[in-house]
Every structure is written in C-alpha cells, then in structure tokens.
Write a protein that holds these residues in place. Structure first.
Motif, PDB file in Angstrom:
ATOM      1  N   LYS A  42      -2.756  10.677   2.124  1.00 18.37           N
ATOM      2  CA  LYS A  42      -3.906  10.473   1.223  1.00 18.37           C
ATOM      3  C   LYS A  42      -4.269   8.992   1.207  1.00 18.37           C
ATOM      4  O   LYS A  42      -3.463   8.142   1.588  1.00 18.37           O
ATOM      5  N   PRO A  43      -5.486   8.664   0.713  1.00 21.29           N
ATOM      6  CA  PRO A  43      -5.880   7.247   0.659  1.00 21.29           C
ATOM      7  C   PRO A  43      -4.834   6.407  -0.084  1.00 21.29           C
ATOM      8  O   PRO A  43      -4.286   6.849  -1.095  1.00 21.29           O
ATOM      9  N   ALA A  44      -4.585   5.234   0.447  1.00 20.67           N
ATOM     10  CA  ALA A  44      -3.516   4.391  -0.107  1.00 20.67           C
ATOM     11  C   ALA A  44      -3.924   3.743  -1.423  1.00 20.67           C
ATOM     12  O   ALA A  44      -5.098   3.465  -1.652  1.00 20.67           O
ATOM     13  N   VAL A  45      -2.929   3.542  -2.292  1.00 25.72           N
ATOM     14  CA  VAL A  45      -3.173   2.748  -3.504  1.00 25.72           C
ATOM     15  C   VAL A  45      -2.344   1.479  -3.394  1.00 25.72           C
ATOM     16  O   VAL A  45      -1.235   1.499  -2.846  1.00 25.72           O
ATOM     17  N   ARG A  53       0.861  -1.189   0.000  1.00 22.99           N
ATOM     18  CA  ARG A  53       0.000   0.000   0.000  1.00 22.99           C
ATOM     19  C   ARG A  53       0.891   1.232   0.000  1.00 22.99           C
ATOM     20  O   ARG A  53       1.786   1.355   0.845  1.00 22.99           O
ATOM     21  N   LEU A  54       0.641   2.134  -0.942  1.00 25.58           N
ATOM     22  CA  LEU A  54       1.422   3.388  -1.007  1.00 25.58           C
ATOM     23  C   LEU A  54       0.508   4.539  -0.657  1.00 25.58           C
ATOM     24  O   LEU A  54      -0.563   4.678  -1.261  1.00 25.58           O
ATOM     25  N   SER A  55       0.944   5.365   0.261  1.00 34.83           N
ATOM     26  CA  SER A  55       0.134   6.549   0.555  1.00 34.83           C
ATOM     27  C   SER A  55       1.049   7.760   0.675  1.00 34.83           C
ATOM     28  O   SER A  55       1.981   7.777   1.477  1.00 34.83           O
ATOM     29  N   PHE A  56       0.792   8.767  -0.145  1.00 36.00           N
ATOM     30  CA  PHE A  56       1.568  10.005  -0.083  1.00 36.00           C
ATOM     31  C   PHE A  56       0.816  11.031   0.759  1.00 36.00           C
ATOM     32  O   PHE A  56      -0.396  11.220   0.580  1.00 36.00           O
TER      33      PHE A  56
END
Ligand code: ADA
Length: 527
Positions: free
Chosen positions: A179-182, A173-176
């Motif tokens: 923000k909501p994770a992708v 899971r990536l979250s910058f």
C-alpha cells in the motif's frame, strides 16, 4: 539491499587436517554435505569449497552449515562459526570491485570435549558441509533490519524494531502489503497498527509484508501465550499434534533440497497435523517459510542433545549456547510459524548445576523476544528441577519402549501419562517425544514391527486427545534418520539409523503413517 545467491557447483577439495587448502581437485554442490555422497561417505575431515564472486565494499554473507565453518576471502580468514546448524552472518570488507576468491572450509571432525557444541554420542549424524543457501549482500547505510512482533490479535498492533547501519535517518517510509507508504519519525522501537490486518492461523495462514524504506519483511499476525495450564493461540486454547522432524536424508545429509523439505511439511499438514518440533537445532529458512505459508506451528530449538552436567557448567559450552540461542531468535523472529523457542534437548535438568544455564538461556530469549514461550524437552520428568525456569513443561517419554515391562509395553502408556499429568506443576504440559521403533517391512507384529509401532503411536495419540491436561504431542519421529553406530546407542540403532520414523528415511510410509492419518481424519469428522 540486493542479495546474490551463491548456490551452485563450487570447486572442492577434501583434507584430513585443517591446513589451508590450495589445490582444488574436485567439485561439490552448495548447499551440500560432502560426507553424504559416495566418494567421502562417512569421512571426518575438512571439506574446502571455493568459488569466485564479483562484489565490492562492506558485505554480509549468510550461511548455515556444520560442523564448524571458516570463511576466507582472497586468502584471509574473515569469519568463523563453531555453532553447527546455526544461521550465521559474516560481515567483512570485500575490497575493490573485481573477481574475489571465496573459500569456505567445513570441518566435520567431532571431538568429545565439553567445550564443543556437537558430540559423538548425539543420536543424529553430524554431517559436514554447507547446509543451506549461501547469500551475500552489500552493506548499505540506512535501515538494515526490521523486526515485527505481534502484540494484539484483536486490534492488529505490532511492535516494530529497526536497526540501522551508521546513523539513523530522521524518518522512514512504512508500507504494508504494497500500500502507499506513510512517513513516520525514526525510532528503534515503536508500536503500530497494521492496516486491514488479517490473523495468521493454522487454518488460514495469512501473511503481511512490511517495507521500511528499502527493506521488506514478511510477518504474520498472531499471538501465542501461556495461561495456567493452557497454550493460547490468538486467545484460544490450542492442542498441538504433530511430529519431531530432523532435516536429513541419506543422499543429502543435512543439506536437503527445499523441494523435499516442502514436501515433508505438506505431508504432515495433509495428514491432519498442526505442529512440528524442529529437532534438535535451528531450522533452515525454507522450512520456516513453508510452515509460515502452510500454517504449521513450529517449536524451534538451539542445538543440544543429552548434555551432561560437565557440559552445562563449562564456560565455553555456555558461551556457545548463548550465542546459538541469540542467532536463532534473531534469524527467525519474524516467522509466525515459530510459537515455541527451545534449547538443550534432554540436558541434565535433574541437577541443580543445570539451573544457571537453563535460566540464563530462557532469560536471554525472553529479553530478545517476549512474545513466545520458552522451554526445553526434559527426559528427567518427575526428577526435573528446572521446570520453574521455563513457560511450558515438555517431556520426552517412551513408556513401555525403553522401560523394562512385560508384554508389548503399550498398556503402560496411559498410566504413565496419567501419573505425569497428576504430578507436574500448573503450566502447559506437552509430550515433546514419544515413540517406538519399527523396522521398515517387518510385519511380524512383535516389538520392532510396523504393527507394534502403529499400535503404540495410536495409543499415545488417543491418550493425548482424551487427556485434557496435555497441550499436545510431537510424536517421535517423522522419518527414520541416520545416527552413529559406534556409541552407546549401538544396540538400539540397527542399520545405524534411529528407526522410530513413521516413514523410512526415503519417506516411504510404514503402517503407523497410514493409521495416524486415519485416526486424525476420524477425529476431524467428530469435531
Ligand atoms: C531422545 C532424543 C531423541 C532420540 C530419542 C530416541 O528422547 O531426544 O533425539 O534419540 O530419544 O529415539 O531414543
């Protein structure tokens, strides 16, 4: 991954030898340098620090100190670091949950042996102790490390590198910036465009966060690269103006409180500078964090000082340098403030025998981090034979101060800088040191007075600003610093200090500090 901070008051004992210590008869602060305090001032031996910790299983402990550290857990040695100032990660199995004894031995004895990384002739004091916060965290499966390397300042692309403990997951899971994770497929390395990116600049040091599963890192989006004679920050030519700064204070040694470090950086920034060369070793985390936030550009370098041929060709010395550069780059890679990697200050770079090590370190750093230029500060100048191996030409020069000249020596600065500028290869050219000593409170106007130093540094600055060829300057030095007295430097180091600071060692300004502030303010108004 929750870290436990182990700062505080530890049990302490001092021994002259490194025999394992069992009797703790005193106490000491961590971080702290035992030889900066009154009881053990200037002593050379081993400081034994002890405390108890409740943790279990595989763990990683991060620490930084000098000159050599050994770590013992429940009486058994679990780690060792012979690289002074180097950020060191010690992994071991903490055993079952319960109360464990942690002992760290800090040995500050200095041997003049080419295999060592610190030498008695270095022009700064080699303190004994634990220089930085000590943290320990359990090692968990999954993502263990996240690196973010900016690739483009125009579209916000970064390279993300991941490391895992044990087998990698299929996806992460990536979250910058919260923000909501992708969800993306796992890869050791991939490119990604930072959403709503903002550039990091000295004027507007915007930072982003990236969370990969449970590991969060902070980074800044900026690029730095050399083009011909120029150094480009986010594609634009930049002039670096600032100071060399040692992490040192008479009362704390190298274990300066973060409040002091942050205040130093704030002063440098408010004076109108944009650059600090962290001389001559890897910096503490709080320094890099503050430079990230305040928009100060940093040259970070691995430990070295005037190392002669004998050191450069010694296998063990080389191995230590390789490891020190590796640890430095690994620890600092996500800090946008770091724009230059350096090593081996004033090594014997006029000798062909220096080339293998200089070349090896430059290659090693570039292989780990191709996003920043690499250099070393040379005092061999026109005699140097290693400039082709690095990206920036950096010169330590003291025209009219060390050279034997008539009068106050100030009028030789410009001709010398012109001569160097005319003869060196087509790469960015930086003055990594220039300066003159001033005894705090000496207003005689002669050499060694505050007036002379102020005139000297103003002339150096005027030259750098008016000579297009120079990419910038790091004045020597921010404040006075303790050094050795019983060495070759004896005659030039009254009080046992390097007195070329624009502030004294307690950060009280000399005249130069005020004059440089005025000079930079006037230049700001003109541009
Ligand atoms: C060198 C060195 C500094 C300091 C300076 C000086 O250039 O890199 O650490 O010793 O000289 O004051 O002479």
């Amino acid at each position: 991954m929750t870290s436990i901070c182990l700062d505080g008051t530890w049990d302490f004992a001092y021994c002259e030898t490194d025999e394992f210590c069992t009797r703790f008869d005193s106490c000491a602060a961590v971080p702290g340098c035992f030889d900066a305090g009154s009881a053990l001032f200037n002593h050379r031996g081993v400081g034994w620090y002890r405390r108890f910790v409740e943790i279990s299983g595989p763990v990683c402990m991060r620490l930084r100190g000098g000159l050599a550290l050994r770590v013992f857990w429940d009486g058994a040695q679990v780690g060792q670091c012979n690289l002074p100032y180097s950020p060191f990660e010690c992994e071991f199995d903490a055993g079952d949950f319960g109360r464990h004894e942690l002992i760290i031995a800090a040995d500050n004895r200095v041997l003049d042996d080419p295999r060592q990384q610190f030498h008695p002739f270095y022009d700064f004091y080699g303190y004994g102790g634990i220089y930085d916060h000590v943290e320990i965290h359990p090692l968990e499966d999954g993502i263990s490390r996240v690196e973010v390397l900016p690739l483009s300042h125009t579209d916000g692309t970064v390279k993300i590198r991941l490391e895992c403990r044990n087998s990698p997951p299929d996806s992460v899971r990536l979250s910058f910036d919260g923000k909501p994770a992708v969800q993306v497929s796992y890869a050791d390395e991939f490119e990604y465009q930072v959403p709503d990116f903002r550039l990091w600049t000295p004027e507007s040091p915007c930072l982003h966060t990236l969370c990969v599963d449970d590991v969060e890192v902070r980074f800044g989006l900026r690029t730095i690269r050399c083009e011909g004679r120029d150094l480009l920050l986010n594609g634009e030519k930049i002039k670096l103006v600032g100071y060399n700064r040692h992490e040192a204070h008479p009362q704390f040694g190298a274990a300066t409180p973060d409040a002091l470090t942050i205040e130093d950086i704030r002063k440098i920034k408010s004076q109108g500078c944009n650059f600090i060369r962290g001389c001559h070793y890897p910096q503490k985390e709080a320094f890099l964090d503050a430079c990230d936030r305040m928009g100060i550009l940093v040259w970070e370098e691995a430990l070295g000082w005037g190392n002669p041929e004998e050191h450069l060709v010694c296998q063990e010395f080389q191995q230590g340098q390789v490891e020190a550069c590796r640890q430095m780059v690994r620890r600092s890679i996500n800090h946008p403030c770091v724009i230059i990697w350096g090593f081996l200050n004033e090594n014997a770079s006029n000798k062909a025998s220096a080339r293998p090590l200089v070349g090896r370190l430059a290659q090693l750093i570039r292989a780990t981090d191709p996003s920043r230029p690499v250099t070393f500060a040379s005092n061999r100048c026109l005699r140097d034979c290693c400039f082709d191996l690095v990206d920036i030409i950096a010169l330590n020069t003291y025209p009219g101060w060390y050279s034997d000249v008539e009068g106050d020596g100030i009028d030789v600065i410009r001709p010398e800088l012109e001569k160097l500028a005319a003869q060196l290869p087509e790469k960015p050219l930086l003055i990594s040191e220039i300066g003159a000593s001033a005894m705090f409170g000496d207003h005689s106007e002669c050499r060694w007075s505050e007036e002379h130093q102020a005139r000297y540094l103003l002339e150096a600055l005027e030259c750098i600003f008016t000579m297009e060829r120079y990419t910038g300057v790091a004045l020597w030095q921010y404040c006075d610093t303790k050094t050795y007295v019983n060495t070759i430097h004896f005659y030039g180091r009254p009080r046992g200090f390097n007195n070329k600071g624009t502030l004294n060692e307690y950060r009280i300004p000399k005249l130069a500090w005020k004059k440089i502030g005025e000079f930079l303010a006037t230049r700001r108004k003109q541009t």
